[in-house]
Design a protein around this motif. Structure first.
Motif, short mmCIF file in Angstrom:
data_model
loop_
_atom_site.label_atom_id
_atom_site.label_comp_id
_atom_site.label_asym_id
_atom_site.label_seq_id
_atom_site.Cartn_x
_atom_site.Cartn_y
_atom_site.Cartn_z
N LYS A 1 0.84 -1.21 0.00
CA LYS A 1 0.00 0.00 0.00
C LYS A 1 0.87 1.26 0.00
O LYS A 1 0.57 2.22 -0.69
CB LYS A 1 -0.94 0.02 1.22
CG LYS A 1 -2.09 -0.94 1.11
CD LYS A 1 -3.14 -0.71 2.19
CE LYS A 1 -2.59 -0.77 3.57
NZ LYS A 1 -3.62 -0.76 4.62
N ASN B 1 2.33 1.93 -3.41
CA ASN B 1 1.36 2.48 -4.36
C ASN B 1 1.44 4.00 -4.40
O ASN B 1 1.23 4.61 -5.45
CB ASN B 1 -0.07 2.06 -3.99
CG ASN B 1 -0.37 0.63 -4.35
OD1 ASN B 1 0.31 0.03 -5.17
ND2 ASN B 1 -1.39 0.08 -3.73
N LYS C 1 0.02 2.05 -8.69
CA LYS C 1 -0.48 0.67 -8.59
C LYS C 1 0.10 -0.25 -9.65
O LYS C 1 0.45 -1.39 -9.37
CB LYS C 1 -2.00 0.65 -8.67
CG LYS C 1 -2.67 1.21 -7.45
CD LYS C 1 -4.17 1.13 -7.55
CE LYS C 1 -4.77 1.74 -6.29
NZ LYS C 1 -6.21 1.68 -6.29
#
Length: 190
Positions: free
Chosen positions: A131, A134, A139
């Protein structure tokens, strides 16, 4: 107080890190990043990556570096000792009594139960790192790196340390090649 906090943090890791290095990494993260805030997630990820490229147990390498960073040489000695003291004590106690308990079914069950728990702890830490990546990589790039890493390690049997070393080298090279913005000072002609 800092020395006591260092000792307690890494003593807890040593006591609860059943299963070796992989099981202790999330515990170190919890103590260092979340509880004491000695470093942030990015710094922890860097320490973890560097620690994985060096030989030896990951928990003691991380304890030594983090202890040094927090409280100098004495912090390094303190954190490293706090990491290995529980193992030494437990080895003495368990090895002296293991022969009488090793065939009991609950001992075998306890050993088998540790594997999925460690897997979940590592998956949670991995998801947190994914996460976070990202935000910096996006992504698609983060996903490509995960898939590429899995293929290299699992299909082509590339050792993780080699992969980490290559990625660190690329990151350093990319950092040096980024264009630097210089301020141009215009002087007025008088």
């Amino acid at each position: 107080m800092k020395q006591l906090d260092l000792f307690l943090a890494f003593f807890r890791v040593g006591m609860l890190g059943y299963g070796g290095g992989p099981s202790s990494i999330p515990l170190v993260h919890k103590e260092v990043v979340e509880k004491y805030k000695w470093m942030n997630d990015d710094e922890f990820a860097d320490v973890l990556a560097l620690g994985n490229t060096l030989p030896g147990p990951i928990a003691t390498k991380m304890a030594g570096y983090i202890g040094y960073r927090v409280a100098g040489f004495t912090g390094m000695v303190n954190a490293t000792a706090a990491t290995i003291i529980p193992t030494i004590l437990l080895m003495i106690v368990l090895l002296t009594s293991l022969s009488s308990f090793k065939d009991l079914p609950w001992v075998a069950g306890m050993t088998k139960a540790v594997v999925p728990v460690v897997g979940v702890m590592l998956a949670t830490l991995t998801w947190d790192f994914f996460k976070k990546s990202n935000e910096t990589l996006g992504k698609v790039n983060a996903g490509l790196m995960v898939v590429g890493g899995l293929i290299l390690m699992e299909v082509l049997n590339v050792h993780p340390a080699i992969l980490i070393l290559v990625l660190l080298t690329l990151a350093i090279a990319k950092k040096d090649n980024t264009p630097k913005v210089e301020k141009k000072i215009e002087r007025g002609v008088g």
